[in-house]
Structures are given as C-alpha cells and as structure tokens.
Design an enzyme around this catalytic site. Structure first.
Site, PDB file in Angstrom:
ATOM      1  N   CYS A 175       7.338   2.990   6.902  1.00 12.80           N
ATOM      2  CA  CYS A 175       7.782   1.792   6.159  1.00 12.80           C
ATOM      3  C   CYS A 175       9.133   1.940   5.699  1.00 12.80           C
ATOM      4  O   CYS A 175      10.042   1.131   6.360  1.00 12.80           O
ATOM      5  CB  CYS A 175       6.612   1.817   4.951  1.00 12.80           C
ATOM      6  SG  CYS A 175       5.351   0.383   5.416  1.00 12.80           S
TER       7      CYS A 175
ATOM      8  N   LYS B  11      12.124   2.188   8.665  1.00  9.24           N
ATOM      9  CA  LYS B  11      12.269   0.899   9.513  1.00  9.24           C
ATOM     10  C   LYS B  11      12.274  -0.303   8.515  1.00  9.24           C
ATOM     11  O   LYS B  11      13.140  -1.318   9.323  1.00  9.24           O
ATOM     12  CB  LYS B  11      11.231   1.068  10.422  1.00  9.24           C
ATOM     13  CG  LYS B  11       9.815   0.800  10.057  1.00  9.24           C
ATOM     14  CD  LYS B  11       9.418  -0.734  10.245  1.00  9.24           C
ATOM     15  CE  LYS B  11       7.623  -0.825   9.521  1.00  9.24           C
ATOM     16  NZ  LYS B  11       7.510  -2.158   9.813  1.00  9.24           N
TER      17      LYS B  11
ATOM     18  N   LEU C 208       0.723  -1.022   0.119  1.00  9.88           N
ATOM     19  CA  LEU C 208      -0.025  -0.042  -0.096  1.00  9.88           C
ATOM     20  C   LEU C 208       0.965   1.246   0.093  1.00  9.88           C
ATOM     21  O   LEU C 208       1.993   1.470   0.516  1.00  9.88           O
ATOM     22  CB  LEU C 208      -1.007   0.063   1.378  1.00  9.88           C
ATOM     23  CG  LEU C 208      -1.790  -1.253   1.463  1.00  9.88           C
ATOM     24  CD1 LEU C 208      -2.749  -0.860   2.580  1.00  9.88           C
ATOM     25  CD2 LEU C 208      -2.644  -1.505   0.106  1.00  9.88           C
ATOM     26  N   ARG C 209       0.344   2.141  -0.741  1.00 10.79           N
ATOM     27  CA  ARG C 209       0.941   3.511  -0.616  1.00 10.79           C
ATOM     28  C   ARG C 209      -0.089   4.489   0.103  1.00 10.79           C
ATOM     29  O   ARG C 209      -1.300   4.516  -0.192  1.00 10.79           O
ATOM     30  CB  ARG C 209       1.200   4.097  -1.962  1.00 10.79           C
ATOM     31  CG  ARG C 209       2.172   3.344  -2.913  1.00 10.79           C
ATOM     32  CD  ARG C 209       2.019   3.793  -4.437  1.00 10.79           C
ATOM     33  NE  ARG C 209       0.631   3.640  -4.709  1.00 10.79           N
ATOM     34  CZ  ARG C 209       0.253   3.916  -6.049  1.00 10.79           C
ATOM     35  NH1 ARG C 209       1.108   5.049  -6.565  1.00 10.79           N
ATOM     36  NH2 ARG C 209      -0.925   3.597  -6.340  1.00 10.79           N
TER      37      ARG C 209
END
Length: 475
Positions: free
Chosen positions: A264, A267, A154-155
């Site tokens: 996202c 990390k 997902l964006r």
C-alpha cells in the site's frame, strides 16, 4: 441484502467475510478457481488472524459463497463491491487500473437491472468518473448502473477489526439513492456509532491516498530524525516519546526503524505523485519524493550499520535475519524492507539464514538463495551477526542468554528499535539500533562505504502470485 465482492485477494476476502458476518448474503467472485475453492473451504490464501474462522462460520451459515462466474454475480445482487488490485505500473509510478477496468468490461454487459457498483480499491482521483463512463458505454439498453467509491482503511493483521469496527466510513456518492443503499449495507456499523462522512467520489478517492501519504511522511520524518540523532549522539526513541506527548503530533507511526513497505504505502504515494503530475499540480506533493527517498535510504543505512557490526565486510560472515515480512502479523513480503536488506547483504557475500513466523514460503519465492529456517535458534546457529528486521512479538520475548549460546558472536542490530537494549547487553550482546547512542566500537569496526539500494522510486517488489486480475492487493 445481497452483495457481491469482486476480487477475493486480501481486501476482497476480508470484506466478503465481514459483510456476511453482519448479516448480508455475499457472493465472492474471482478468476482464480483454486482461490475461490480454498475460501469456500474456510482456507485463507494469506495470513490474517481470525479470517479462517470467519470464512468457515459464514459459509456454513449459508451467508457466504464464492464463484468464478461474473454472470452469476450479475444475477445474484444489485450491489457490487470492486476489491481488485491496483499495483504500481511497471513502466511508471502510476497505478495500474487494468483490473478495475476489467470489472467494468465484464460486469456491465451482464447487468439486467439497475445496480450500484461500489469501488473499494485504492485508485487515483478521477477514477469514479472515468469508470462511470466505461460502465455506461457497456450497459444494455434500459439498464442503469451508478458508480460510487467507498475506500478501505485496513491494516494487515487487524483487518477484521478494521472492517467490523472501523474508525470511519467514507461514502463517495453522486445521488441520494447511492447513499441510502450504502447506509443500508453498513447499518449495523452505523448503529454502533461508526462516524460516517458522505462526500463526492473525488474526495472519497483522495481520502485514502492522502491518509497513506500522511502516515508515510510521519514515518520518514522520524527516520530522518534518527539519522540526526546518530550524528549528534541523541536517542530517537526518547525524542519520539517527547514529541508524541504533543496532541498535535501523537506517538503512533512515530517509531524510527527500517521504514515502511508492503502493498500500500509505497505504491500509493508514488501513484499520488503521478496523478498530481497529470493534474498539473505535481509541485504541491513533490515532498512525497523525499518521503520515499528517505524510506529507501533506511535500507541502505541498515546495510551499512550491519556491515560495520560484521567487521567491515560480509565476506565469510554468517548472518541470521529475524523477519522477512514487511510488518508483523502478516505473510506479505511485497516491497519488504527486511527482504530488501536480506538480498543486499547476501549479494555482498554473507551466508544468510532467515526466520519468519508466517512469511517463509512467500519470502522463499520472492528471494531464492538464502536459507530459510522454521526455528529461530536454528536460524541463528553459528551466526556472526543477528539482524532484527521485522517486529514480530515473539522476537521481543526471545531470551538473549539462550540465543547467545548458539551464535558464533553475540552481535545484534535491532533495526526496529523494539528490543530492550539493557537486557541484551546484560546478556553479553553488542547491540546497535538505528537512531540510538552507540556503545564504544570494538577494535576494527570502522566506517565502511555506503551501499546503494535500487532506485528510490522504482516498482514495488511483488511476490509471485500475490495478486491476479481479480484479486485485491493486501494492505
């Protein structure tokens, strides 16, 4: 089919709503009662275009409910999606899997019939195997539960489209039964022609972190080129356009600027490094340390250039910051490059006013101190310098002449290379961009010492309340 979605943070809330939208009966599960109540009322606890409408129409249709009871979830369905957060650990680069483990610990003992547990969270390779052992050790006698992995891609700002019309589905399974179940779950998407890759769980786990590592590398590459361009008097935007015409390279994610952030990419590449070290193949992905270092360096370079534009010091200067979130179409400020730059210039003595279309509340909680303004013109009023740090669409449509009327000095740093330099300079602005030729400097604008941004591989900046024990991390 009946499905549960455990964890209703960014990933889980979107997945639950979209699975209901394609016709399934869905029960969302979270430990945060206020969150489940808000979702049941059609209120998303974060900004994602289109999500409130999707929540409302599917709860009204009876296909979507929310609960805090894991026992209710165990009785409701035989397919359980795990969408909890996997943040960076506070004491290392590794991913913190305590929320994933908690799902196994709480769900497995409550299962009364054979079930499929499907992980969607981004996890280190090998998690499916270890989670399977954890689940098996807690099952009742005579009950079986298989664990599969189905990574998300997902964006933020495009999550609904990315779920309902994904560019691919990846199914990491260990049995034909698990594959059949997941193909039934995603049948409407498969009928629409979505490519589907069926593989083993380890490969499925690696797909997501490998994809994010590649994208991060591409971003840091063009930002490294931006610094070379500045030294050589070249234009990184034209350079990227020329490179992007090569089909082997492509133009997407090849835009120089302030760099990547969010919950996202930072990390995930750090967790990938940590896991590779555990597998004794750390040298193979050691380049990711440099990718992360270059990305953090962009923040220091932006502060340096802003200080030069401010006349060599921030003391006594008023600075307007346009953008606080890590990207547009989101209210997420975790590890936001914009907020990191804001914190640094404030620490160096600037009086800062921040505007953001959606992220002001989260920014205010994460970084108390600066003034936060809901109106762009008010944020810029009396400013000695304006910084464009997040590429919101509305900033690209600002009237440079109108903005020049309210600032004290028309100086602008476009750290996203998204504004039209000719239009702004025609309106009287002294504009600089990362990686683009600079105009002749004004008197007194000399070089200033470099500033050090905190440790390049440190923990991500997390806004309070961004995720809880059963809330998925935003992407």
């Amino acid at each position: 089919m009946r499905l549960t979605v455990i964890g209703t943070g960014y990933l889980g809330a979107v997945h639950a709503a979209c699975m209901a939208e394609i016709g399934h009966e869905v029960l969302g599960v979270d430990t945060d009662r206020s969150r489940t109540e808000a979702l049941a009322a059609g209120q998303a606890p974060f900004f994602e275009p289109g999500l409130p409408a999707l929540l409302t129409q599917n709860t009204k249709a009876g296909r979507l409910r929310f609960t805090t009871s894991t026992q209710e979830a165990a009785a409701f369905a035989d397919v359980h999606f795990v969408c909890v957060g996997t943040p960076q650990r506070a004491d290392s680069l590794a991913a913190d899997l305590r929320h994933v483990d908690a799902v196994a610990d709480t769900l497995a003992p409550l299962l009364t019939r054979d079930s499929l547990i499907v992980g969607k969270s981004t996890v280190p390779v090998g998690t499916t195997r270890s989670l399977s052992r954890r689940v098996s050790a807690r099952l009742r006698s005579g009950v079986d539960a298989e664990v599969a992995w189905n990574p998300e891609f997902l964006r933020e700002g495009h999550a609904i489209k990315d779920t309902l019309s994904p560019d691919r589905l990846v199914l990491g399974v260990t049995s034909p039964h698990a594959e059949r179940v997941l193909r039934e779950v995603y049948a409407p998407l498969l009928r629409a022609g979505t490519p589907c890759i069926t593989t083993d769980p380890a490969t499925a786990e690696l797909v997501k972190v490998a994809a994010n590592s590649f994208l991060a590398t591409k971003i840091s590459f063009v930002n490294a080129m931006a610094e070379v361009c500045e030294a050589a008097g070249a234009d990184v935007v034209t350079l990227a356009d020329a490179l992007g015409h090569d089909p082997r390279i492509g133009r997407r994610f090849l835009s120089a600027g302030l760099g990547f952030g969010g919950g996202c990419l930072p990390k995930d590449i750090r967790a990938f490094l940590a896991r590779a070290e555990e597998l004794r193949v750390g040298e193979s992905v050691s380049f990711l340390r440099e990718v992360d270092r270059i990305n953090r360096r962009q923040r220091a370079r932006t502060v340096d250039l802003a200080r030069q534009l401010a006349g060599g010091t921030f003391e006594g200067r008023r600075v307007a910051v346009l953008g606080a979130t890590f990207k547009p179409d989101s209210d997420d400020v975790r590890d936001s490059p914009a907020l990191a730059v804001t914190a640094e210039i404030a620490a160096q003595g600037a009086e800062v006013a921040v505007h953001d279309p959606q992220g002001l509340d989260n920014a205010r909680r994460a970084l108390p101190g600066p003034a936060y303004r809901a109106d762009v013109l008010e944020a810029c009023r009396g400013a000695d310098l304006v910084l464009h740090l997040t590429e919101w669409r509305q900033y690209r449509t600002l009237d440079p002449a109108e903005l020049a009327e309210v600032v004290r000095a028309p100086r602008l740093l476009d750290a996203r290379n998204a504004l039209d330099p000719a239009a702004w300079r025609a309106a009287g602005w002294h504009l600089r961009s990362l990686g683009r030729p600079a105009p002749v400097p004004s008197p007194g604008q000399g070089e200033s010492p470099r500033v050090s941004i905190p440790h390049a591989l440190g923990p991500s900046c997390t806004a309070p309340g961004a995720a809880d024990s059963l809330s998925g991390a935003p992407k």
